[in-house]
Design an enzyme around this catalytic site. Sequence first.
Site, PDB file in Angstrom:
ATOM      1  N   THR A   8       0.563  -1.714   0.316  1.00 34.93           N
ATOM      2  CA  THR A   8      -0.221   0.006   0.093  1.00 34.93           C
ATOM      3  C   THR A   8       0.548   1.627   0.288  1.00 34.93           C
ATOM      4  O   THR A   8      -0.016   1.799  -0.099  1.00 34.93           O
ATOM      5  CB  THR A   8      -1.174  -0.041   1.297  1.00 34.93           C
ATOM      6  N   CYS A  42       2.621   2.864   9.853  1.00 36.75           N
ATOM      7  CA  CYS A  42       1.916   2.601  10.564  1.00 36.75           C
ATOM      8  C   CYS A  42       1.784   2.574  11.673  1.00 36.75           C
ATOM      9  O   CYS A  42       3.832   1.785  12.039  1.00 36.75           O
ATOM     10  CB  CYS A  42       0.700   1.586  10.039  1.00 36.75           C
ATOM     11  N   CYS A  66      -2.028   0.516  14.992  1.00 32.36           N
ATOM     12  CA  CYS A  66      -3.268   0.245  13.859  1.00 32.36           C
ATOM     13  C   CYS A  66      -3.832  -0.593  13.964  1.00 32.36           C
ATOM     14  O   CYS A  66      -4.216  -1.593  13.539  1.00 32.36           O
ATOM     15  CB  CYS A  66      -3.023   0.235  12.648  1.00 32.36           C
ATOM     16  N   ARG A 103      -6.703  -4.183   8.741  1.00 32.84           N
ATOM     17  CA  ARG A 103      -6.379  -4.647   8.867  1.00 32.84           C
ATOM     18  C   ARG A 103      -5.206  -5.423   8.547  1.00 32.84           C
ATOM     19  O   ARG A 103      -4.158  -4.635   7.569  1.00 32.84           O
ATOM     20  CB  ARG A 103      -7.301  -6.136   7.380  1.00 32.84           C
ATOM     21  N   ARG A 118       3.806   6.790   2.786  1.00 27.49           N
ATOM     22  CA  ARG A 118       2.956   7.505   3.414  1.00 27.49           C
ATOM     23  C   ARG A 118       2.369   7.359   4.843  1.00 27.49           C
ATOM     24  O   ARG A 118       2.120   6.248   4.999  1.00 27.49           O
ATOM     25  CB  ARG A 118       1.553   7.715   2.178  1.00 27.49           C
ATOM     26  N   CYS A 163      -0.425   6.544   7.213  1.00 25.59           N
ATOM     27  CA  CYS A 163      -1.751   6.190   7.715  1.00 25.59           C
ATOM     28  C   CYS A 163      -2.598   6.824   8.553  1.00 25.59           C
ATOM     29  O   CYS A 163      -2.532   8.034   9.036  1.00 25.59           O
ATOM     30  CB  CYS A 163      -1.378   4.678   8.600  1.00 25.59           C
ATOM     31  N   CYS A 203      -4.482   5.389  11.942  1.00 24.16           N
ATOM     32  CA  CYS A 203      -3.603   5.848  13.244  1.00 24.16           C
ATOM     33  C   CYS A 203      -2.949   6.636  13.495  1.00 24.16           C
ATOM     34  O   CYS A 203      -1.890   7.389  14.048  1.00 24.16           O
ATOM     35  CB  CYS A 203      -2.897   4.500  13.333  1.00 24.16           C
TER      36      CYS A 203
END
Length: 348
Positions: A32, A36, A40, A43, A65, A67, A70
């Site tokens: 992705t 995080c 977090c 999933r 990048r 999240c 969170c």
Amino acid sequence: MLDLPDDDILYAALLARDPAWEGRALVGVTTTGIFCRLTCPARKPLARNCRWFASADAARAAGFRPCRRCHPLGATADGDPLVRDLLARLDERPDHRWSESDLLALGHDPSTVRRAFQRHFGQSFLDMARAARLRGAVASLTKGSPMIEAQLDAGFDSASGFRGAFARLFGHPPHRMRQGSDLRADWIDTPLGGMIAIADDQALHLLEFIDRKALPDGLRRLSAHVGGRVGLGRTPVHDLTETRLAAYFAGNAPLLQVPVRLHGTPFQHQVWQALQTIPAGQTRSYAQLAHAIGRPAATRAVARANATNRIALVVPCHRVIGADGTLTGYAGGLWRKERLIAIERGYA
């Protein structure tokens, strides 16, 4: 901070959403491009798709990048939408007498709010709201306002309610704070919350976050040390402390150069003075601090002395962490310790 452990340990912590790793490790998900917190609620990725980072800067440098669920760039509490919403509302209406009915009207379950704030701050939202109202009363009394005016400014319905809240904070009723004294107490705002500062014309004697549970006890102990000579007001040392704190939080002053007067035993003095030698951006374990003062077997005593420090930030007890790197043992709240260490990484 200590080096990151094996990937298997971090992945197990990720699956468990282990809060002990807050401020110590972040996970980047290669599928992705997002990084995080380990807590977090999203999933969980497969282990082979995880990369581990000790800081948000390292994760961003690797192309990930932050999240949006969170909020890994902020303190732990910043990742909780409920907490963010209520803190913003409290900032907008600090004098409002918040109640559980207000929370219900906003669509929040009071028990859920209570658990969230206890988890992040060690106190309830309504306790924080009362402290905000009391702040207004302190400001009014410091300026010489009549007692009834201070009471109304604080939003209390009765004089007894105001005196009771004030006594819980300061250890004695408000009228005694207006008598002649040598030490003066005043409020200082910071990005991490209000602080009570007590000083005379020469030095700072106490600096504590207003919501610290042990604050009333600390105030009583200080009062006993100085023979009850503590009143409301402001000195040049308050102004200096406020200026230096603003520079510190702005990233311009790693060393909070404020004259202090320490009240404690010779051993406590030794520990507190050693704390002041830890540079911003670095941390020490309790065992390392014990070695630094030549008392390697006194780790527990060092931890107790660290916990009894009454001059937060200037005597930086937040720079002491567990031997395994966990952010343990900060009376001002682990969320503040996390934020302070993050601020000081910039100084390093």
